[in-house]
Design a protein around this motif. Structure first.
Motif, short mmCIF file in Angstrom:
data_model
loop_
_atom_site.label_atom_id
_atom_site.label_comp_id
_atom_site.label_asym_id
_atom_site.label_seq_id
_atom_site.Cartn_x
_atom_site.Cartn_y
_atom_site.Cartn_z
N GLY A 117 0.85 -1.18 0.00
CA GLY A 117 0.00 0.00 0.00
C GLY A 117 0.89 1.23 0.00
N GLU A 118 0.35 2.31 -0.52
CA GLU A 118 1.16 3.54 -0.60
C GLU A 118 0.25 4.76 -0.55
OE1 GLU A 118 4.76 5.39 -3.33
OE2 GLU A 118 3.28 4.10 -4.27
N ALA A 119 0.71 5.77 0.14
CA ALA A 119 -0.02 7.04 0.18
C ALA A 119 0.02 7.72 -1.18
CB ALA A 119 0.60 7.96 1.23
N GLU A 120 -1.09 8.33 -1.56
CA GLU A 120 -1.11 9.23 -2.70
C GLU A 120 -0.61 10.59 -2.22
OE1 GLU A 120 -2.83 8.75 -6.22
OE2 GLU A 120 -1.67 7.02 -5.54
N ALA A 121 0.24 11.21 -3.01
CA ALA A 121 0.81 12.51 -2.66
C ALA A 121 0.28 13.58 -3.59
CB ALA A 121 2.33 12.46 -2.75
N ILE A 122 -0.10 14.72 -3.03
CA ILE A 122 -0.52 15.87 -3.83
C ILE A 122 0.64 16.86 -3.83
CG2 ILE A 122 -2.20 17.73 -4.09
CD1 ILE A 122 -4.19 16.03 -2.54
N VAL A 123 1.17 17.14 -5.03
CA VAL A 123 2.36 17.98 -5.14
C VAL A 123 2.12 19.12 -6.12
CG1 VAL A 123 3.90 16.03 -4.66
CG2 VAL A 123 3.37 16.64 -7.04
N VAL A 124 2.96 20.14 -6.01
CA VAL A 124 2.99 21.24 -6.97
C VAL A 124 4.44 21.52 -7.31
CG1 VAL A 124 0.84 22.31 -6.20
CG2 VAL A 124 3.01 22.96 -5.11
N PRO A 125 4.72 22.18 -8.44
CA PRO A 125 6.10 22.59 -8.74
C PRO A 125 6.62 23.52 -7.65
CG PRO A 125 4.69 22.84 -10.67
CD PRO A 125 3.78 22.56 -9.52
N ALA A 126 7.91 23.55 -7.49
CA ALA A 126 8.50 24.36 -6.42
C ALA A 126 8.15 25.84 -6.54
CB ALA A 126 10.03 24.18 -6.43
N ALA A 127 7.98 26.33 -7.78
CA ALA A 127 7.67 27.75 -7.99
C ALA A 127 6.18 28.05 -7.96
CB ALA A 127 8.25 28.19 -9.34
N SER A 128 5.37 27.07 -7.61
CA SER A 128 3.92 27.25 -7.62
C SER A 128 3.47 28.30 -6.61
CB SER A 128 3.23 25.93 -7.30
OG SER A 128 1.85 26.11 -7.07
N PRO A 129 2.42 29.05 -6.94
CA PRO A 129 1.87 30.00 -5.96
C PRO A 129 1.11 29.30 -4.85
CG PRO A 129 0.54 29.99 -7.95
CD PRO A 129 1.74 29.15 -8.25
N TYR A 130 0.81 28.01 -5.03
CA TYR A 130 0.07 27.27 -4.00
C TYR A 130 1.07 26.76 -2.95
CZ TYR A 130 -3.31 27.28 -7.82
OH TYR A 130 -4.14 27.66 -8.85
N GLN A 131 1.07 27.43 -1.82
CA GLN A 131 2.02 27.10 -0.77
C GLN A 131 1.51 25.99 0.15
OE1 GLN A 131 5.18 28.58 -0.34
NE2 GLN A 131 4.74 29.40 -2.37
N THR A 132 0.19 25.88 0.28
CA THR A 132 -0.41 24.89 1.18
C THR A 132 -1.55 24.18 0.46
OG1 THR A 132 -2.09 26.38 2.07
CG2 THR A 132 0.08 26.42 3.14
N SER A 208 12.01 11.62 -4.72
CA SER A 208 13.32 12.21 -4.99
C SER A 208 13.20 13.68 -5.37
CB SER A 208 14.04 11.43 -6.11
OG SER A 208 13.29 11.46 -7.31
N GLN A 209 12.14 14.06 -6.09
CA GLN A 209 11.94 15.47 -6.46
C GLN A 209 11.55 16.31 -5.25
OE1 GLN A 209 10.77 12.92 -8.39
NE2 GLN A 209 12.39 13.21 -9.89
N ILE A 210 10.76 15.71 -4.36
CA ILE A 210 10.38 16.42 -3.13
C ILE A 210 11.64 16.68 -2.29
CG2 ILE A 210 9.14 16.20 -0.95
CD1 ILE A 210 7.04 14.52 -2.54
N GLU A 211 12.47 15.66 -2.14
CA GLU A 211 13.68 15.81 -1.34
C GLU A 211 14.67 16.77 -1.98
OE1 GLU A 211 15.12 11.85 -0.81
OE2 GLU A 211 13.71 11.41 0.82
N ALA A 212 14.66 16.83 -3.32
CA ALA A 212 15.57 17.73 -4.03
C ALA A 212 15.07 19.16 -4.04
CB ALA A 212 15.78 17.24 -5.46
N GLY A 213 13.82 19.37 -3.67
CA GLY A 213 13.27 20.72 -3.62
C GLY A 213 12.68 21.20 -4.93
N THR A 214 12.55 20.33 -5.92
CA THR A 214 11.94 20.74 -7.19
C THR A 214 10.43 20.61 -7.17
OG1 THR A 214 12.29 18.53 -8.12
CG2 THR A 214 14.00 20.17 -8.53
N MET A 215 9.92 19.93 -6.16
CA MET A 215 8.47 19.81 -5.95
C MET A 215 8.15 20.10 -4.50
SD MET A 215 7.07 16.43 -7.90
CE MET A 215 7.05 16.32 -9.69
#
Length: 318
Positions: A117-132, A208-215
């Motif tokens: 089982g795995e959590a679904e993650a909701i992500v945005v690009p790092a430059a997105s205006p959506y902070q939360t 990996s993108q979340i940890e790298a800060g691109t997402m």
């Protein structure tokens, strides 16, 4: 060479041949493009089954398209009666079968076990205006069609999560702008390229993108937070959504009960290995192993529950 020495060499050779004959060989179909959750699961199985000595040779083939239903159809038609053939599937495939009105279904294969089982993650690009997650929710509430969301195939876990989230924020789930991709790599490129406002997929595909800060990770869909990850659950954030993506393995149709039992035993040996436990931890997959009649009953219930959800978000008619 003495007779005793010759006999010993022959006996050793026969024993070696016998051991090799008893070691299974498998071909695992990942019915999606490389890079996504099914591909990751199939290749993890390949590595662990070989490293743990469960199988002598394991190959992975990719057949992408239509939420796994193209690969499923090929598997059903081409692998009947073949005890060396396996296919990875799961929640995404259940939804895709219903959404695409597929002529083949999971009733046409031999279910072996639920694996993870795995959590679904909701992500945005790092430059997105959506902070939360609240920022994204407000935008969807105002105009769900203006918020493009990338994810996996239509009707799959990612699409269902987007629809449930829209419903939870008070938006019309039938109006969401969901853009389906056949593989995790394609969805990832769309998010990183700022072609969409947000993305939804299994956490492992974005890690990996979340940890790298691109997402930026806004929230996860499971009841519990991911250990060591600083992101709320949707429930914590006030949105009544609870969803865990799961993945399974099935064997070909038309195999004997004895062959199904041997495959199940091999899969059980795999999941009990230290190598598999390390794989689960590394990928943030939850061990949800379930086999036999219990799994088949659970699978049937999941199909009915998914049909109800897809009807609610307008993907399946009454």
């Amino acid at each position: 060479m003495t007779r005793m020495l010759l006999a010993a060499i022959i006996a050793a050779g026969l024993a070696s041949t016998s051991a090799l004959a008893q070691t299974a060989s498998y071909e695992i179909m990942a019915p999606a493009s490389p890079g996504g959750g099914w591909d990751q699961t199939a290749r993890a199985m390949q590595t662990v089954m070989q490293d743990a000595g469960v199988a002598g040779d394991v190959q992975v083939v990719n057949v992408p398209g239509a939420g796994g239903t193209i690969g499923l159809a090929q598997f059903v038609q081409g692998k009947a009666g073949d005890p060396s053939a396996l296919i990875v599937g799961g929640y995404v495939m259940v939804g895709a079968i219903l959404t695409n009105n597929s002529p083949v279904s999971l009733e046409d294969v031999t279910p072996i076990a639920r694996l993870t089982g795995e959590a679904e993650a909701i992500v945005v690009p790092a430059a997105s205006p959506y902070q939360t997650i609240d920022d994204l929710a407000a935008a969807m509430r105002e105009n769900p069609g203006a918020v493009a969301i990338a994810g996996g195939s239509a009707g799959g876990a990612d699409h269902i999560a987007a629809g449930l989230f829209a419903e939870a924020v008070g938006a019309d789930p039938t109006q969401i702008n969901y853009i389906a991709f056949s593989g995790g790599g394609e969805a990832l490129a769309a998010i990183l390229g700022n072609q969409v406002a947000a993305g939804i997929s299994g956490y492992g595909e974005f890690e990996s993108q979340i940890e790298a800060g691109t997402m930026r990770l806004l929230a996860v869909t499971t009841d519990e937070r991911i250990e060591g990850v600083d992101a709320p659950t949707l429930q914590e954030a006030g949105y009544d959504v609870s969803l865990e993506n799961w993945r399974m393995v099935a064997a070909a149709p038309g195999i004997t009960d004895e062959q199904a039992a041997q495959i199940t035993a091999d899969i059980e040996a795999m999941v009990q290995s230290d190598e598999w436990q390390e794989t689960l931890e590394r990928n943030n997959w939850v061990d949800t192993f379930l086999a036999g009649d219990e799994f088949r009953a659970e699978l049937q219930q999941n199909i009915e529950d998914t049909r109800e959800i897809l009807t609610t978000i307008g993907l399946v008619s009454q």
